[in-house]
Design an enzyme around this catalytic site. Structure first.
Site, mmCIF file in Angstrom:
data_model
loop_
_atom_site.group_PDB
_atom_site.id
_atom_site.type_symbol
_atom_site.label_atom_id
_atom_site.label_comp_id
_atom_site.label_asym_id
_atom_site.label_seq_id
_atom_site.Cartn_x
_atom_site.Cartn_y
_atom_site.Cartn_z
ATOM 1 N N CYS E 55 0.863 -1.180 0.000
ATOM 2 C CA CYS E 55 0.000 0.000 0.000
ATOM 3 C C CYS E 55 0.902 1.233 0.000
ATOM 4 C CB CYS E 55 -0.894 -0.003 1.238
ATOM 5 S SG CYS E 55 -1.870 1.505 1.422
ATOM 6 N N ASP E 62 -0.483 -5.833 0.119
ATOM 7 C CA ASP E 62 -1.747 -6.156 -0.543
ATOM 8 C C ASP E 62 -1.567 -7.446 -1.334
ATOM 9 O OD1 ASP E 62 -3.251 -3.910 0.310
ATOM 10 O OD2 ASP E 62 -2.239 -2.662 -1.169
ATOM 11 N N VAL E 77 4.115 -12.472 -24.792
ATOM 12 C CA VAL E 77 4.977 -12.285 -23.641
ATOM 13 C C VAL E 77 5.472 -13.646 -23.169
ATOM 14 C CG1 VAL E 77 3.008 -12.304 -22.043
ATOM 15 C CG2 VAL E 77 5.175 -11.256 -21.350
ATOM 16 N N GLU E 97 -5.832 0.280 -8.478
ATOM 17 C CA GLU E 97 -6.225 0.666 -9.830
ATOM 18 C C GLU E 97 -4.992 1.025 -10.669
ATOM 19 O OE1 GLU E 97 -7.207 1.988 -7.057
ATOM 20 O OE2 GLU E 97 -9.398 2.067 -6.915
#
Ligand code: CA
Ligand code: CA
Ligand code: CA
Ligand code: CA
Ligand code: CA
Ligand code: CA
Ligand code: CA
Ligand code: CA
Ligand code: CA
Ligand code: CA
Ligand code: CA
Ligand code: CA
Ligand code: CA
Ligand code: CA
Ligand code: CA
Ligand code: CA
Lengths: 164, 164, 164, 164, 164, 164, 164, 164, 164, 164
Positions: E55, E62, E77, E97
């Site tokens: 965070c 997180d 990839v 986000e």
């Protein structure tokens, strides 16, 4: 017990004692009842997890859950007669794909429905299981396109299968 | 046992004793059978949770559940030959994405289907698992757009994965 | 990255590049490491859902999840060597029950553990799946009775199996 | 394919082509194989989700998952013969509790095992499903008490059943 | 082991011993490989349940499962480099986000794919969990509309969450 | 908000702003609180699905759910300090079995509990996952036998693991 | 259909047409059949997910799944009569705990079993659901202690309930 | 509606209109009813998934499912009064372990039961969830040992927790 | 800990000590943050399984899981302020449908999002549970039609509910 | 308790003591409330897992979970009156398909909604379960096409049914 229900005389099989179970594939056991809500389009689905037939080559038993879903027109299939019909595959030998298409054809013949689909999910043989899905919309009506649309969206999210 | 079934002679592999299992990738084991319901579009799906191949770089085994789903035209893949075909990847080394596209190509070659899709869900390596999905609609027909539509709607709701 | 960890030199396989994968059953790949907590009884369990071997009669592949659980004494099995060992069954043919007892025997030979158990849950063949379970407590110690007690309580609540 | 496996000659049914499926209850199809690990007590469990018989009164089909778990002595039941044996109930009529006790008795007769238990979980009829469980420990040995202990702990946590 | 596989030289990371794990966000570890099936549109999905970051405000860790799904053009990839890339968020602080949009941007930069989407499902903080979903279709092509269509259908059936 | 709760002053960490997160293994962050119900034996369990450490050999991250369960005597571990303590393994390298035994030892040192157990369930590496379980009963008391009894009954029904 | 089965005459209810459904609690509908395997201790369990009664105070309907499990002596309860008996609670009002104890008492009266237990799992009212469990072992026999042992181990792992 | 049920007058709360909900912890709302089956030992369990209280330090809400299970003597707790009692924790601040022990103490005070246990499963805070379990057997009776035995077997198989 | 993160100053609530919890419905606690990826359409979903309010008529507590999903424009809702906002319903009385529409209205007021939807799934009362779903697309833009499309496809596959 | 809530006077049933439960089908118990959010289209769903009626032929009870979902116009159905209405089918006999269409018709009559759908999932009889689904959009408005679209997409992924 509601003895005086107006539709209670309609079907002779319900609760009858001397039911005869056919020993091999027998579409003649299918019976229809009148659809009293034909002013509306609605679905009826049968979940049939106790379907069993025989492999036409080896004679060994096959097991499936069969899902039958349809939009009736004037007729509906009577559920106890459907049970007897499916039971008649018990000692009958046919390939998975054939069984599902035959069930579809027999129910179209019986009910002349607006729309119908039949989906079989078989248990594995040799580590592979087979799930045939076939559907039908009444030709020359909007239900024909209805069937194609549902085919297009069929089973985009297959269930997780791990053979246990 | 229904010995006299009309289709029982068609496929030589079913129930045969001396089955040979190929030791490396071998598309020649694939066999087709006639589709007796080609008057209708319908799906056949194979759930194959016992797929295993080798990593082309390290040689360590990879495991996947492979889902193969198709709409046949005149031919269908015989299921026991499909089992042998998938088995032939057992000691073969190729990347996940290549395996799925090769399976698709071989089945198109075999059956010339209206539509087909192949989805592999592999177990994780280094904490990450890879799921390739590839599909095909017969070029120049409505099935080409059918394939694009299903690609558009593919896997909008991924299964929950937690590596246990 | 903790390069100077005191135990980082102990096992040669971890992270090594040129790992050799045995092509048939090979117990010699098993390696042990020292148990630094032998002052205490504790369990270590390996969950191995990627076990595959061959049927000794038909040559067709078998698949299982194998659970190995043990209480170490002075030695522990190194996990990467265990992976290679289990991999060596890939092209080896043996019955389910034999595979599980052989794994038990080899690990007893390697580690001389206080207690160990091996449980294989195989995918079905012909509609039936087989789950062998075998365990061992060091003879002449309390662990012998420990093994009998766990056998007594084994699998009182079988998992739900429906072959899908 | 490991053709020279020492036990590959032992059982004639595996992979054979001309398998005969009995049409009614037939315990004579059961075959045993030698237990090569009789120096140890271990469990073998069969998960049989494709059991079906007939109701002795109405003739309607019943479906169950049958779990068979045993500790062998000198003999083990051969799994393909077990499949044929269970198949022979397909057109046989008997009550649920009788079927499970009969299977137990036949397998005791065949193998003379140290311990055995048979558990059937049937699909519902009239909103109720029935699950008989029966077990056996060789009389006059410690396995007799073993059986009583497992009965005491049987099914303390019934699976959630909601008929859907 | 298939040493002579034509693509086995292509990627240097696979199986290499001296892998370096970046300690903070480092997009330079991403590597691409050639897509040998660019004649076809197909999906590749990565399931990454071991994503963790910090965070940016409190520094507490997180955790999320990240699903990355894309349709390659000429490049793909390489999966081990993706693992290292995601690992580089381990000691990096950023909002949920932002992480998902950054991953999307970096993979677009690397591969120039036809289509890509990234979905993170984080564990709860303060009783609420956050799931960002972002996607991209190559501008000026049909894939731009493809992306909008998938956004429209995104997550219509949220998974059941109860924080246990 | 109950500001005047008698125990609200006891622990300095709850709700504090300037929490420091240790960067490597640090048992000194553990704090205890008084057990106000020591007149009774009762369990407290912590479910910790966000445990992560580093492999001591390769430096790659490991992930586990850790279950800690204990019967307190006079002291209990404060839950926020436990979170910080477990967090301190984030950049620390140690084998799975060592981590679990170290956590057990540190909590015994902190609380001197009547009984405690620690169970880690790690995500797979190379297709195998490892679950160490270790427990402790205060020596010379009935809790020593309590620990042995729970070891005897440990994990008789392993969870189903399929690496997805 | 096996018309000549020796036990087919024993129970008059099976398949009979004119079944009468009692409108209120009526234990007289219970019928017993002979236990032909009384030489052995075995369990029979009934899963009854369609139990419904009325709240004695408010008259609102209550719903439960009832599990009945017993070891028969000379008599067994006939399953169709059990269905009618449970149905007779439909318009009857009684507390949850009373219903379960009454069922137990009635079945003891009917069968004089060696052992029996009854467990009801009701749907919630006001956010709380109630699950009564009661059992019985024949007094003065070993089954009395059997019942106490099962009570001691009852429901150590309650099912997860979240009212959805 | 069975108005004349003999026990319908016993409890004033059932169905009453002017229920008062206590705003803070209030054990005085608990009411008992007579146990009419005290001649037998049986369990009653309450599943309470809607328990919520406040953190005594931060004031933030906590959520839990609480399982209360007991063997009554002469008195039983009335279920609607239990709902009001649990509701009274809604704006009350206390630690998880204290709440569970307080509930136990209050119910012992109310009912003087033979045996009782209380288990709370809380939602996570900071990535960790806490599950206290406490039990009680009437001192100086066999139920005291009964409680110790259940503590010994408590939660040997923790539920899978992943914070989603 | 990344103290110098550029966005770490933006929100005052994160990690702050003296958080005030509103005692009744209070939309003023909502705070917004800047959306740094407004160049793209993407979803953010909040899973909120700890929502509780009071019945406006009886005062009894209601419980729900609330799913909030939106596509931000220039502003995003700060997640800790959302937690406080949802918490403020704790002692507030309103009907289920009103709560969901109020939350939608308040978040539209706060963020002026491109699109937003709010779905509440409540626990049952009297055997029935209620799930309101409401959504919004910015009027006069394509998002208005976006909202109608999602309404059309809403919840075509309702979750299985059985009140246990 | 929010006594002064503006809508608390609107419905007389909530919390009332002398509720009368109808003994047979009685649509007159249905009550409506005003929709205070009619400026917006939104869904309300009722999950009703406790529906029971009688078979019109045999009188035996049928059980279903009924899902009712609608978009209100000016009126909404009051939930407690809906409970009483559904309860009134308890001693009423009608076919599955009729019950669902009757419920739809009665709710259209009561509320004149924009859109409504009713889905019943019944427990099996004779091994087959039946799931009727019917829907309605206000004639002459866009909701008529809305109903047809949802019918087209109805139940493309049937739930797995195995009668256990
Ligand atoms: Ca499965
Ligand atoms: Ca699986
Ligand atoms: Ca399964
Ligand atoms: Ca998983
Ligand atoms: Ca799994
Ligand atoms: Ca299954
Ligand atoms: Ca259920
Ligand atoms: Ca089921
Ligand atoms: Ca959960
Ligand atoms: Ca639930
Ligand atoms: Ca979970
Ligand atoms: Ca969950
Ligand atoms: Ca449920
Ligand atoms: Ca539930
Ligand atoms: Ca099943
Ligand atoms: Ca079920």
């Amino acid at each position: 017990m509601p003895k005086d229900h107006p539709r209670s005389q309609e079907v002779s099989l319900l609760g009858s004692n001397g039911t005869q179970y056919a020993q091999d594939y027998d579409p003649s056991v299918l019976e229809s009842v009148e659809n009293t809500h034909s002013y509306r389009d609605f679905f009826v689905k049968f979940n049939c997890p106790e379907f069993t037939s025989l492999c036409p080559k080896t004679g060994q038993p096959d097991f499936a859950t069969v899902y039958i879903s349809y939009i009736p027109d004037e007729k509906m299939v009577e559920s106890k007669s459907l049970k007897l019909y499916l039971f008649s595959f018990r000692n009958h030998g046919d390939f998975h794909e054939d069984c599902m298409n035959i069930i579809l054809n027999d129910l179209v013949e019986l009910m002349d429905p607006r729309y119908i689909e039949v989906w079989g999910k078989f248990t594995p043989r040799g580590g592979i299981s087979i799930d045939p899905y076939t559907n039908y919309g009444r030709p020359g009506t909007k239900w024909e396109e209805f069937a194609q649309s549902r085919l297009l969206q069929h089973d985009l999210y297959p269930e997780k299968v791990d053979n246990r």
